[in-house]
Design a protein around this motif. Structure first.
Motif, PDB file in Angstrom:
ATOM      1  N   GLU B 390       0.990   5.766  -7.688  1.00  0.00           N
ATOM      2  CA  GLU B 390      -0.103   5.255  -6.864  1.00  0.00           C
ATOM      3  C   GLU B 390      -1.138   4.535  -7.727  1.00  0.00           C
ATOM      4  O   GLU B 390      -1.750   3.565  -7.291  1.00  0.00           O
ATOM      5  CB  GLU B 390      -0.739   6.399  -6.083  1.00  0.00           C
ATOM      6  N   ALA B 391      -1.304   4.997  -8.961  1.00  0.00           N
ATOM      7  CA  ALA B 391      -2.262   4.339  -9.854  1.00  0.00           C
ATOM      8  C   ALA B 391      -1.809   2.912 -10.171  1.00  0.00           C
ATOM      9  O   ALA B 391      -2.624   1.995 -10.261  1.00  0.00           O
ATOM     10  CB  ALA B 391      -2.418   5.147 -11.136  1.00  0.00           C
ATOM     11  N   LEU B 393       0.039   0.950  -8.262  1.00  0.00           N
ATOM     12  CA  LEU B 393      -0.194   0.119  -7.076  1.00  0.00           C
ATOM     13  C   LEU B 393      -1.678  -0.205  -6.934  1.00  0.00           C
ATOM     14  O   LEU B 393      -2.049  -1.331  -6.625  1.00  0.00           O
ATOM     15  CB  LEU B 393       0.284   0.838  -5.818  1.00  0.00           C
ATOM     16  N   ALA B 394      -2.509   0.799  -7.176  1.00  0.00           N
ATOM     17  CA  ALA B 394      -3.949   0.584  -7.035  1.00  0.00           C
ATOM     18  C   ALA B 394      -4.431  -0.477  -8.023  1.00  0.00           C
ATOM     19  O   ALA B 394      -5.329  -1.254  -7.713  1.00  0.00           O
ATOM     20  CB  ALA B 394      -4.706   1.889  -7.248  1.00  0.00           C
ATOM     21  N   HIS B 397      -4.988  -4.007  -7.099  1.00  0.00           N
ATOM     22  CA  HIS B 397      -6.194  -4.340  -6.329  1.00  0.00           C
ATOM     23  C   HIS B 397      -5.867  -5.183  -5.100  1.00  0.00           C
ATOM     24  O   HIS B 397      -6.460  -6.232  -4.858  1.00  0.00           O
ATOM     25  CB  HIS B 397      -7.225  -5.037  -7.230  1.00  0.00           C
ATOM     26  N   SER B 398      -4.886  -4.706  -4.359  1.00  0.00           N
ATOM     27  CA  SER B 398      -4.491  -5.276  -3.065  1.00  0.00           C
ATOM     28  C   SER B 398      -3.742  -6.603  -3.173  1.00  0.00           C
ATOM     29  O   SER B 398      -3.433  -7.203  -2.143  1.00  0.00           O
ATOM     30  CB  SER B 398      -5.695  -5.444  -2.131  1.00  0.00           C
ATOM     31  N   TYR B 417       7.353  -6.434   3.959  1.00  0.00           N
ATOM     32  CA  TYR B 417       6.800  -5.147   3.531  1.00  0.00           C
ATOM     33  C   TYR B 417       7.909  -4.283   2.964  1.00  0.00           C
ATOM     34  O   TYR B 417       8.984  -4.184   3.560  1.00  0.00           O
ATOM     35  CB  TYR B 417       6.127  -4.425   4.702  1.00  0.00           C
ATOM     36  N   LYS B 419       8.924  -0.429   1.163  1.00  0.00           N
ATOM     37  CA  LYS B 419       8.477   0.932   0.915  1.00  0.00           C
ATOM     38  C   LYS B 419       8.563   1.201  -0.581  1.00  0.00           C
ATOM     39  O   LYS B 419       9.638   1.094  -1.169  1.00  0.00           O
ATOM     40  CB  LYS B 419       9.343   1.931   1.681  1.00  0.00           C
ATOM     41  N   ARG B 426       6.901  10.714  -0.459  1.00  0.00           N
ATOM     42  CA  ARG B 426       5.738   9.842  -0.291  1.00  0.00           C
ATOM     43  C   ARG B 426       6.112   8.404  -0.598  1.00  0.00           C
ATOM     44  O   ARG B 426       6.733   8.113  -1.628  1.00  0.00           O
ATOM     45  CB  ARG B 426       4.596  10.271  -1.208  1.00  0.00           C
ATOM     46  N   THR B 427       5.730   7.518   0.294  1.00  0.00           N
ATOM     47  CA  THR B 427       5.947   6.094   0.068  1.00  0.00           C
ATOM     48  C   THR B 427       4.671   5.344   0.426  1.00  0.00           C
ATOM     49  O   THR B 427       3.831   5.836   1.170  1.00  0.00           O
ATOM     50  CB  THR B 427       7.088   5.541   0.947  1.00  0.00           C
ATOM     51  N   ALA B 428       4.557   4.151  -0.126  1.00  0.00           N
ATOM     52  CA  ALA B 428       3.479   3.248   0.275  1.00  0.00           C
ATOM     53  C   ALA B 428       4.137   2.001   0.828  1.00  0.00           C
ATOM     54  O   ALA B 428       5.110   1.509   0.252  1.00  0.00           O
ATOM     55  CB  ALA B 428       2.598   2.898  -0.912  1.00  0.00           C
ATOM     56  N   LEU B 429       3.643   1.537   1.943  1.00  0.00           N
ATOM     57  CA  LEU B 429       4.174   0.293   2.497  1.00  0.00           C
ATOM     58  C   LEU B 429       3.355  -0.842   1.896  1.00  0.00           C
ATOM     59  O   LEU B 429       2.129  -0.877   2.073  1.00  0.00           O
ATOM     60  CB  LEU B 429       4.060   0.299   4.018  1.00  0.00           C
ATOM     61  N   TYR B 430       4.020  -1.736   1.188  1.00  0.00           N
ATOM     62  CA  TYR B 430       3.287  -2.719   0.395  1.00  0.00           C
ATOM     63  C   TYR B 430       3.885  -4.102   0.601  1.00  0.00           C
ATOM     64  O   TYR B 430       5.093  -4.245   0.770  1.00  0.00           O
ATOM     65  CB  TYR B 430       3.344  -2.329  -1.083  1.00  0.00           C
ATOM     66  N   ARG B 431       3.020  -5.103   0.584  1.00  0.00           N
ATOM     67  CA  ARG B 431       3.487  -6.477   0.794  1.00  0.00           C
ATOM     68  C   ARG B 431       4.261  -6.987  -0.417  1.00  0.00           C
ATOM     69  O   ARG B 431       3.847  -6.795  -1.556  1.00  0.00           O
ATOM     70  CB  ARG B 431       2.304  -7.416   1.052  1.00  0.00           C
TER      71      ARG B 431
END
Lengths: 534, 434
Positions: B390-391, B393-394, B397-398, B417, B419, B426-431
């Motif tokens: 997660e760090a 991905l963060a 900065h979008s 998008y 995953k 845990r997943t993050a849906l990201y472009r």
């Protein structure tokens, strides 16, 4: 509601003061105080219990005290210390903190640090509340049950929901209760195995993801769109037959309100899922928007911060979860019911679909009493005024802070925020090499502080401020002036910032004391074992 | 408006053949021996074609032959040649001299190459705004467009609206070889070039590693293992994250290159014939058994699973390793070329796991060109997994994840998008953008 006049038009002399707030000369107390277990001496006592009067012994037939089988074999390892020493000890410790009642606590963003009227403490320390036992027969606690029942009614009105449980002991406990109800709802429909995904957003209250995971769901996190709003296209891509629910905060921790929240709910409903509104950030929307009108099936409140009791970091918490009629069978049990015919309040423990108990008994009753007293003192219009004042204060502070060199306000450019703002010191960091954490620590030298952000930092070099309704314009001006001064130092004298704090009790907290399981010591026993090695 | 173009014809040669870069004549010769095909010219032509379809209101200046003239011609453009390289293979000195010759004559200089080429452009010190057409292997620098078409698009914007976009100093980075020798994947800053900055269309520089927190990596590894079928060959892209995930799965892999892992134990406790037990049999009965790929230290040919082919004793599978749990994988082969990956994909189902470049967001097309469009098209649905803490991905900065495979259709197909596996369950849906 407010200790001081809120932001608003001021007389010329006030404006002059506001323009040039004096920076406070401050130095925190340092007592080099030992732990209470290291104070006192063997045999020292705070209370000397008198011998039993012979007449009592005689009246009881010669038997006094507990039966031997109920007594401990060895006495408990308690501090042995006198009353005055205890009082002095805790007063000293209190002077070594920056408590909510001591500093302009607008820097604890997302925590809604507001003034908690002291009169409410008198209610809960009253013998009629403090003296109750949770196992008393309900016929003997009708007054307490009436307060709980009335508080449920008030929160139903605030949220628009059909039923509210007051049993959760904190915000996260309320979210967990909501997740448990979602699981129960789908289990009764034979979909517990297939609907195993919960969707949330990265700027939502992190307890949503944590509680969903704790309850055994898979978690899908949505990242924001380019403007910082929850990404509706990402939601469309995420929902499906495995979707159990959306858990979302609005406004999110950026202070940005999602104007398409009803669409979010519709998308999830169309996929057969439920929608739960995390209202940890409700302070700016009380009396303005309601979970029900946005279509939510469940919601929760943090009673301990939005509704008067200090945030759990500074005291015990309380949560409330509200649901629609369809989810009501799954509420934690018992519920507090009222029989209009007999005029009696009673506890309904016969709820076969209930998720069970989230905590023992009836919740944290003292905090529920505080919440009830706070709402009743304000009324419906007062609640709305709380929200409006909190929003006004926040946008006033936003106006002041964004004029400070090196600060920016990421996302939704030019749009106002609701009750808090997540700022960025990215430019200052690039210019000076000073990080946001260092600015927050230097602020402690002026008698205040701030919190950066949840991890991971999506906003670079973050700072989250939430002024609430409690702070005056002078308070906010002072706070902004402190930030401006530290920013000036960062550009002109970065070493002072880098080596801060200079006027605090402890120069630097050893991070391993917080982060390293081999060292951290939440009790005297673990401190002795891990740190003292005894 | 005058636009310049300098192409490093050998840039990117090492990409598909897994050499991690193309700098130096020895590396370039080795790349050609391994079957590398130059791509800098065609990608430069694609950039020029994008520019030309948006505007013709410019003059093009370039270097002779493969250093730009051929790309202009391929894009249907005439160009004025202002520099001619010496006969034979071109080198860094040609890039420097070409940039100096063009720099004074143009308003914006496009150069095609990778980090090594960017360093040559920096050395030339031409003082002209530049923009990189990404044709190299790694490209940690922030001076490149996200893909060739974006380079053409930005150049067109420069022509049509002079003064916009804003020119900003952007970092020229290259892999820190000393750090790599110490087991760290890091970039070294060499300087800054003036680059027209268009958010999302100009790439960010690679950030330092955001660290691979053991608890996060352990969760990602467990999730990855749970999604892998027993017969899958696990193909991992380069980077700190994938290396840490592999370690959590029990395999030590290099920081660079593309690596294949197989399950260390099928769980049946067999003493022989483990090829089939491990699921390393052909996917269809009409296919021949998996071909040997490389030699073991004793010089014997070894099969994909590591068993010696020529009738020698097959090592017993390790016991006590729970099936499907982290620590149940072992290294099959590292530094795979695109041809080797294709061979692997022909005979075995692949599960491809990639992690984006920190701070930059590139998932494909930077430092992992061995994972070619041909290989990506062989993957079954759901067999391309994206891993990131997660760090990490963060730290974007979008900004979106990026792909630049060289195949526009595939890039468009993969965009949308995705995953991203961020932990256990845990997943993050990201472009994902191109």
């Amino acid at each position: 509601m407010s200790a001081h006049p809120a932001a608003g038009p001021v007389a010329p002399e006030d404006a002059r003061i506001a323009d040039k707030p004096a920076l406070r000369r401050f130095h925190q107390a340092s007592w080099d105080e030992k732990l209470i277990f290291e104070l006192g001496s063997p045999g020292e006592r705070g209370v000397l219990v008198p011998e039993v009067d012979p007449e009592i012994t005689e009246a009881l037939g010669g038997t006094v005290g507990l039966p031997a089988g109920l007594c401990r074999q060895t006495p408990p390892a308690l501090p042995e210390i006198g009353q005055q020493q205890v009082l002095r000890h805790y007063l000293r410790l209190s002077q070594e903190t920056l408590g909510a009642d001591l500093n302009v606590d607008v820097g604890q963003g997302t925590c809604t640090m507001k003034y908690s009227p002291k009169v409410n403490d008198r209610f809960v320390t009253d013998e009629r509340i403090a003296g109750l036992h949770p196992l008393q027969d309900e016929s003997t606690v009708q007054g307490a049950l009436e307060i709980l029942h009335r508080l449920e009614g008030l929160l139903k009105e605030v949220s628009g929901m059909d039923r509210v449980s007051l049993q959760p002991g904190a915000g996260s406990a309320a979210i967990y209760a909501n997740v448990a109800m979602i699981r129960g709802y789908f289990a009764d429909r034979g979909e517990a195995e297939t609907r195993d995904e919960i969707i949330t957003t990265i700027f939502s209250h992190p307890s949503n993801a944590a509680c969903a995971k704790t309850a055994g769901f898979k978690v899908i996190t949505l990242h924001p769109d380019a403007d910082g709003y929850p990404d509706i296209e990402a939601l469309r891509a995420a929902v499906g037959p495995r979707t159990a629910a959306l858990l979302i905060t609005n406004p999110e921790d950026t202070g940005i309100y999602n104007p398409r929240i009803a669409e979010f709910v519709e998308i999830v409903h169309a996929a057969g899922g439920l929608a739960a509104y995390d209202q940890a950030n409700a302070n700016g929307i009380l009396g303005i928007t309601r979970a029900r009108e946005a279509g939510f099936d469940l919601c929760h409140f943090n009673l301990h911060k939005t509704f008067s009791t200090p945030h759990a970091c500074g005291g015990p918490a309380a949560g409330a979860c509200g649901v629609t009629e369809a989810l009501a069978p799954y509420l934690p049990r018992p519920t507090v019911e009222y029989d209009a015919e007999s005029g009696r309040y009673w506890l309904d423990d016969d709820r076969p679909h209930s998720v069970g108990k989230i905590r023992p008994h009836h919740g944290v009753v003292p905090n529920l009493v505080r919440a009830y007293a706070w709402i009743m003192s304000l009324g419906a219009e007062g609640l709305r005024e709380v929200a409006e004042t909190a929003v006004l204060n926040n946008n006033y502070l936003l106006h002041k802070v964004k004029q400070i060199r090196g600060v920016s306000v990421p996302y939704a450019a030019g749009r106002p925020r609701v009750e808090q703002v997540r700022y960025s010191w990215e430019q200052l960091g690039a210019d000076t090499g000073i990080h946001s954490e260092q600015i927050g620590v230097r602020a402690a030298d002026f008698g205040t502080h701030y919190w950066t952000s949840h991890h991971p930092y999506l906003v670079p070099e973050p700072m989250t401020l939430e002024p609430t309704e409690s702070y005056s314009r002078a308070d906010l001006d002072e706070y902004a002036a402190i930030l401006a001064e530290v920013a000036r130092e960062a550009y002109e004298d970065p070493e002072t910032v880098r080596t801060a704090p200079h006027r605090s009790t402890i120069h630097r907290v050893r991070p391993e004391a917080l982060d390293d399981p081999a060292v951290w010591s939440p009790s005297w026993r673990t401190y002795r074992r891990k740190v003292l090695g005894t | 408006m005058r636009i310049g173009l300098v192409v490093n014809p050998v840039a990117g040669l090492g990409g598909r053949v897994g050499l991690g870069g193309s700098d130096g004549t020895d590396v370039q010769r080795r790349a050609v021996e391994l079957g590398a095909v130059p791509c800098a010219g065609s990608r430069s032509a694609a950039a020029l074609a994008e520019l030309a379809c948006r505007t013709r209101d410019f003059e093009l200046f370039t270097a002779a032959g493969a250093m730009g003239e051929e790309s202009a011609s391929a894009a249907g453009l005439s160009a004025r040649v202002v520099y001619r390289p010496r006969p034979g293979d071109t080198g860094p000195r040609d890039t420097v001299e070409a940039v100096r010759a063009l720099g004074a004559a143009v308003d914006l200089l496009l150069f095609a190459g990778g980090d090594g080429t960017a360093r040559d452009v920096l050395d030339a010190d031409a003082g002209t705004p530049v923009l990189g057409i990404p044709t190299g292997v790694k490209m940690h620098s922030a001076v490149f467009a996200v893909n060739p078409r974006a380079a053409g698009e930005i150049a067109a914007g420069w022509v049509l609206d002079p003064g916009r976009p804003e020119v900003r100093p952007a970092e020229v980075m290259d892999r820190d070889e000393a750090a790599l020798r110490e087991g760290r994947l890091s970039s070294r800053l060499y300087g800054w070039l003036s680059v027209p900055y268009v958010p999302v269309r100009v790439q960010q520089r690679k950030a330092g590693s955001t660290g691979a927190a053991p608890e996060a990596v352990g969760g990602i590894a467990a999730e990855l293992a749970s999604r892998a079928a027993p017969e899958d060959v696990l193909v991992l892209g380069p980077g700190t994250t994938t290396q840490a995930v592999a370690a959590a799965l029990g395999a030590e892999i290099p920081l660079t290159g593309v690596t294949a892992l197989v399950r260390a134990d099928c769980g049946c406790g067999c003493a022989d014939g483990c090829c089939s037990c491990r699921g390393l049999r052909p996917r269809a009965p009409d296919l021949a058994p998996a071909p040997p790929l490389h030699l073991n230290p004793q010089g014997h040919e070894t099969a994909l699973c590591g068993c010696v082919v020529a009738g020698r004793a097959v090592p017993r599978a390790p016991e006590g390793v729970p099936f499907g749990q982290p620590s149940s994988y072992r290294l099959l082969s590292s530094h795979l070329t695109s041809d080797q990956l294709l061979a692997l994909a022909t005979h075995h189902p692949l599960l491809l796991a990639l992690s984006p470049i920190g701070g930059q967001g590139f998932l494909l097309g930077r430092g992992n060109q061995q994972i070619s469009p041909e290989i990506l098209r062989t993957l079954a649905p759901g067999k391309l997994l994206v891993l990131a803490t997660e760090a990490k991905l963060a730290a974007l900065h979008s900004r979106p994840l990026l792909i630049d495979t060289g195949d526009d259709d595939l890039d468009a197909e993969l965009s949308g998008y995705v995953k991203v596996l961020t932990g256990r369950g845990r997943t993050a849906l990201y472009r994902l953008s191109h």
